[in-house]
Design a protein around this motif. Structure first.
Motif, PDB file in Angstrom:
ATOM      1  N   GLY A  57       0.726  -1.150   0.112  1.00 28.89           N
ATOM      2  CA  GLY A  57      -0.081  -0.106  -0.011  1.00 28.89           C
ATOM      3  C   GLY A  57       0.933   1.170  -0.091  1.00 28.89           C
ATOM      4  O   GLY A  57       0.279   2.408   0.090  1.00 28.89           O
ATOM      5  N   VAL A  58       2.037   1.021  -0.201  1.00 36.13           N
ATOM      6  CA  VAL A  58       2.904   2.476  -0.137  1.00 36.13           C
ATOM      7  C   VAL A  58       2.962   3.131  -1.443  1.00 36.13           C
ATOM      8  O   VAL A  58       3.087   4.363  -1.673  1.00 36.13           O
ATOM      9  CB  VAL A  58       4.475   2.087   0.093  1.00 36.13           C
ATOM     10  N   LEU A  59       2.836   2.448  -2.504  1.00 35.27           N
ATOM     11  CA  LEU A  59       2.968   2.780  -3.822  1.00 35.27           C
ATOM     12  C   LEU A  59       1.606   2.386  -4.625  1.00 35.27           C
ATOM     13  O   LEU A  59       1.043   1.515  -4.267  1.00 35.27           O
ATOM     14  CB  LEU A  59       4.093   2.173  -4.671  1.00 35.27           C
ATOM     15  N   THR A  60       1.218   3.094  -5.643  1.00 35.72           N
ATOM     16  CA  THR A  60       0.101   2.740  -6.893  1.00 35.72           C
ATOM     17  C   THR A  60       0.843   2.614  -8.013  1.00 35.72           C
ATOM     18  O   THR A  60       1.776   3.276  -8.338  1.00 35.72           O
ATOM     19  CB  THR A  60      -0.923   3.608  -6.806  1.00 35.72           C
ATOM     20  N   SER A  61       0.288   1.932  -8.962  1.00 35.05           N
ATOM     21  CA  SER A  61       0.765   1.897 -10.219  1.00 35.05           C
ATOM     22  C   SER A  61      -0.223   2.041 -11.325  1.00 35.05           C
ATOM     23  O   SER A  61      -1.281   1.821 -11.022  1.00 35.05           O
ATOM     24  CB  SER A  61       1.922   0.765 -10.462  1.00 35.05           C
TER      25      SER A  61
END
Length: 80
Positions: A57-61
């Protein structure tokens, strides 16, 4: 772009700064942007970290393959 808190003493490898999630990267970024920051780091290792950070849940892509753009989940959340 640069990572906030990126440490010039990192020596170019993935140790230290390369293990921090890029939560303050300015805008969307690609694997190629990270390779430029950490030229000694293997591309497969960078991708593996990105996938782990996305799962956590730290990054989205957005997108797939070379066209994938990554973004901090914190930044994405502020702009929605």
């Amino acid at each position: 772009g640069r990572l906030a808190g990126d440490d010039a003493t990192d020596g170019g490898g993935m140790g230290g700064g390369g293990r921090r999630a890029p939560t303050a990267f300015e805008g969307p970024f690609a694997v190629a942007d990270l390779r430029a920051l950490f030229p000694g780091g293997p591309t497969a290792g960078l991708r593996r970290l990105l996938v782990q950070w996305r799962a956590g849940g730290v990054l989205t892509s957005r997108g797939r393959g070379r066209g994938t753009r990554w973004r901090s989940a914190q930044v994405a959340g502020r702009r929605t």
